[in-house]
Write a protein that holds these residues in place. Structure first.
Motif, mmCIF file in Angstrom:
data_model
loop_
_atom_site.group_PDB
_atom_site.id
_atom_site.type_symbol
_atom_site.label_atom_id
_atom_site.label_comp_id
_atom_site.label_asym_id
_atom_site.label_seq_id
_atom_site.Cartn_x
_atom_site.Cartn_y
_atom_site.Cartn_z
ATOM 1 N N TYR A 24 0.838 -1.192 0.000
ATOM 2 C CA TYR A 24 0.000 0.000 0.000
ATOM 3 C C TYR A 24 0.876 1.246 0.000
ATOM 4 O O TYR A 24 1.857 1.330 0.738
ATOM 5 N N VAL A 25 0.532 2.203 -0.859
ATOM 6 C CA VAL A 25 1.217 3.496 -0.884
ATOM 7 C C VAL A 25 0.149 4.558 -0.671
ATOM 8 O O VAL A 25 -0.808 4.643 -1.438
ATOM 9 N N ARG A 27 -1.982 7.908 -0.768
ATOM 10 C CA ARG A 27 -2.235 8.831 -1.873
ATOM 11 C C ARG A 27 -1.271 10.010 -1.852
ATOM 12 O O ARG A 27 -0.749 10.418 -2.885
ATOM 13 N N ALA A 29 1.697 10.134 -0.898
ATOM 14 C CA ALA A 29 3.047 9.715 -1.279
ATOM 15 C C ALA A 29 3.151 9.427 -2.767
ATOM 16 O O ALA A 29 4.232 9.166 -3.277
ATOM 17 N N ASN A 30 2.043 9.460 -3.474
ATOM 18 C CA ASN A 30 2.038 9.151 -4.899
ATOM 19 C C ASN A 30 1.019 10.040 -5.603
ATOM 20 O O ASN A 30 0.102 9.567 -6.258
ATOM 21 N N GLU A 31 1.193 11.352 -5.466
ATOM 22 C CA GLU A 31 0.234 12.300 -6.017
ATOM 23 C C GLU A 31 0.145 12.239 -7.544
ATOM 24 O O GLU A 31 -0.935 12.434 -8.109
ATOM 25 N N ALA A 32 1.262 11.984 -8.213
ATOM 26 C CA ALA A 32 1.242 11.938 -9.678
ATOM 27 C C ALA A 32 0.329 10.812 -10.169
ATOM 28 O O ALA A 32 -0.494 11.014 -11.070
ATOM 29 N N GLU A 33 0.465 9.639 -9.589
ATOM 30 C CA GLU A 33 -0.398 8.521 -9.998
ATOM 31 C C GLU A 33 -1.853 8.794 -9.663
ATOM 32 O O GLU A 33 -2.753 8.473 -10.435
ATOM 33 N N HIS A 34 -2.096 9.393 -8.517
ATOM 34 C CA HIS A 34 -3.473 9.712 -8.135
ATOM 35 C C HIS A 34 -4.084 10.704 -9.132
ATOM 36 O O HIS A 34 -5.218 10.515 -9.580
ATOM 37 N N GLN A 36 -3.191 11.183 -12.250
ATOM 38 C CA GLN A 36 -3.360 10.506 -13.536
ATOM 39 C C GLN A 36 -4.567 9.564 -13.502
ATOM 40 O O GLN A 36 -5.311 9.460 -14.470
ATOM 41 N N THR A 37 -4.771 8.894 -12.383
ATOM 42 C CA THR A 37 -5.929 7.995 -12.254
ATOM 43 C C THR A 37 -7.229 8.778 -12.296
ATOM 44 O O THR A 37 -8.185 8.367 -12.971
ATOM 45 N N GLU A 64 7.652 17.546 -7.430
ATOM 46 C CA GLU A 64 8.405 16.405 -6.919
ATOM 47 C C GLU A 64 9.856 16.461 -7.379
ATOM 48 O O GLU A 64 10.761 16.072 -6.640
#
Length: 69
Positions: A24-25, A27, A29-34, A36-37, A64
């Motif tokens: 689990y990561v 949200r 910690a992974n704003e770019a993926e969030h 994009q999703t 980042e």
């Protein structure tokens, strides 16, 4: 599409791989993926990017990059 179906498909694909670990990561910690999703959920067609980042996450990537520099 039901998220349970997607998760089941992912688990079936991973079953054939030996050295895969999922974790689990958060949200934040992974704003770019969030970002994009969220963008992908609003799209009605496939999108592809070559070399450049999608506009929806360029600001996040730039932020980042300054933190990592």
């Amino acid at each position: 599409m039901d998220s349970g179906v997607i998760l089941g498909d992912i688990l079936n694909l991973l079953a054939g791989l030996n050295d895969v670990k999922l974790c689990y990561v958060p949200r934040l910690a992974n704003e770019a993926e969030h970002g994009q999703t969220k963008f992908a959920l609003r799209c009605d067609e496939d999108k592809y990017w070559m070399e450049d980042f999608p506009l929806c996450i360029q600001d996040i990537i730039a932020k980042e990059a300054t933190v990592l520099a």
